[in-house]
Design an enzyme around this catalytic site. Structure first.
Site, short mmCIF file in Angstrom:
data_model
loop_
_atom_site.label_atom_id
_atom_site.label_comp_id
_atom_site.label_asym_id
_atom_site.label_seq_id
_atom_site.Cartn_x
_atom_site.Cartn_y
_atom_site.Cartn_z
N TYR A 196 -17.63 50.57 56.75
CA TYR A 196 -17.53 50.65 55.29
C TYR A 196 -16.21 50.00 54.83
O TYR A 196 -15.48 49.43 55.64
CB TYR A 196 -17.67 52.09 54.81
CG TYR A 196 -19.06 52.62 55.03
CD1 TYR A 196 -20.12 52.20 54.22
CD2 TYR A 196 -19.34 53.50 56.08
CE1 TYR A 196 -21.41 52.66 54.45
CE2 TYR A 196 -20.64 53.96 56.30
CZ TYR A 196 -21.67 53.53 55.47
OH TYR A 196 -22.95 53.98 55.69
N PRO B 232 -19.20 64.93 58.52
CA PRO B 232 -19.70 64.46 57.22
C PRO B 232 -21.07 63.80 57.37
O PRO B 232 -21.24 62.92 58.22
CB PRO B 232 -18.65 63.43 56.79
CG PRO B 232 -18.04 62.94 58.07
CD PRO B 232 -18.06 64.12 59.01
N HIS C 74 -12.87 58.11 54.43
CA HIS C 74 -13.83 57.45 55.33
C HIS C 74 -13.33 56.04 55.63
O HIS C 74 -13.48 55.12 54.83
CB HIS C 74 -15.20 57.39 54.66
CG HIS C 74 -16.34 57.08 55.59
ND1 HIS C 74 -16.15 56.54 56.85
CD2 HIS C 74 -17.68 57.25 55.45
CE1 HIS C 74 -17.34 56.38 57.43
NE2 HIS C 74 -18.28 56.81 56.61
#
Ligand code: FNR
Length: 371
Positions: A178, A28, A173
């Site tokens: 994150y 990604p 993700h």
């Protein structure tokens, strides 16, 4: 012809509910080329080009869930609303070229600066304890429990949308510092409610997200979770210092309903813990029994660096045989390729055909266009 030493990379993969024609996935990679959060025909053509050249699984760039501060920019594609028309086309074109595709669904958490351009934001950003970096200043209040549950529901809606649009799997993700990783990481999760505490307590948010997704998509749609020890905020950070600690973190998350783990390293060949050659993916496979994807500087002689550098230049590396050995040996199942596939849409085909002398170096300037 494929060189015999690389043959295992071109055997089919069957596991975690997913069947692939070979072992190569596209990693990604955010491209910032979806104005108004809409992935246009140029984005579809970009992914199709890799699919036409033997990539078995496209994992799309991070695409954001429908929470008000999930994104950093209006140039990052959304995975809700009108953007879905664009995504349907992306999936159709990739399928027509003979590959499979999973969207990477994303919430950036504290990586969103309150100054970032994004419509309809009703909070500064969503973070477990309000920090972007350990020891930094608080940029937002910690999010409340109702907000946390709302975010888990947003992930579930995005995953269910992937299924109904005809994608073949969904990747969540959970890496690189994150939102999900911010809860896992002690440095950023200082909560004193049930979402904080020891290593296992800090998995609660990830577990709730995976459970919510699983409940929405049913038992058969493949759920990939991307994780990493390293963080964008700190390349040397680790969630777990020992295999035992790693096992304790992975177990509840795996049991919540993950089919395949995607273990991000900056250099795939680096051992994760002393005393064994196994890399991060190898350990996760051993500790969870789940199929795994490895990644990190495949086909390149220089590791990813983010921010201003973004891996400005890396020479091509033809040393692919160790990867084939890892697949043959069962250390990992799938190999994701990032920057090498930005420079060279034909990277997998060239490897398959033994044209290693034609592999191109990576150059940051390649990020300027979507070729
Ligand atoms: C990335 N990476 C990344 N990772 C992720 O999980 N979601 C994302 O949206 C992005 N975005 C992104 C953009 C760009 C331009 C680069 C170069 C990288 C990380 C990527 O998936 C991969 O893990 C690393 O690039 C390492 O693999 P390579 O490039 O060394 O093969």
């Amino acid at each position: 012809m494929t060189h015999a030493s690389l043959a295992s990379l071109f055997t089919p993969f069957n596991g975690g509910g997913l069947s692939l024609k070979n072992r190569f996935a596209m990693a990604p990679m955010t491209r910032w080329k979806s104005p108004d959060q809409f992935p246009g025909p140029d984005v579809a053509a970009y992914y199709r080009r890799r699919a036409e050249n033997d990539v078995a699984l496209i994992i799309t760039e991070g695409t954001t869930i429908d929470h008000s501060v999930a994104s950093q920019s209006t140039r990052i594609p959304a995975f809700h609303g009108r953007a879905l028309d664009g995504w349907r086309r992306v999936a159709d074109e990739v399928h027509a070229a003979g590959a499979k595709i999973a969207p990477q669904i994303w919430h950036v958490g504290a990586m969103r600066s309150p100054k970032d351009e994004y419509p309809n934001a009703d909070l500064p950003s969503a973070t477990p304890s309000g920090y972007y970096k350990p020891g930094g200043k608080q940029i937002a209040p910690p999010i409340g429990k109702a907000e946390i549950q709302g975010i888990a529901d947003s992930y579930a809606r995005a995953a269910e949308t992937a299924r109904t649009l005809g994608f073949d799997a969904v990747e969540v993700h959970g890496a690189h510092g994150y939102l999900i990783d911010q809860f896992l990481w002690e440095g950023l999760n200082q909560r004193d409610d049930e979402y904080g505490g020891d290593d296992v307590a800090r998995t609660r948010f990830a577990v709730e997200v995976v459970k919510a997704i699983r409940a929405a998509i049913g038992p058969d749609f493949p759920l990939i979770l991307r994780i990493s020890q390293w963080k964008q905020q700190d390349y040397t950070a680790k969630l777990a210092a020992t295999p035992e600690a790693f096992a304790a973190i992975l177990k509840p998350i795996a049991e919540a309903g993950v089919d395949i783990f995607h273990c991000s390293q900056r250099r795939w060949w680096e051992p994760e813990f002393p005393g064994s050659d196994l890399n991060c993916a190898g350990w996760v496979k051993q500790l969870t029994g789940k199929p795994v994807i490895t990644v990190g500087s495949v086909g390149l002689a220089g590791a990813l660096a983010l921010g201003a550098e973004l891996g400005a230049h890396a020479e091509a590396s033809t040393d692919i045989a160790p990867l084939a050995h890892g697949v043959e040996h069962g250390d990992f199942d799938i190999v994701a390729v990032g920057r090498a596939l930005i420079s060279d849409p034909e990277w997998v085909r060239k490897v398959k055909q033994g044209r290693l002398d034609e592999l191109r170096p990576y150059d940051k300037s390649k990020l300027e266009t979507l070729y």
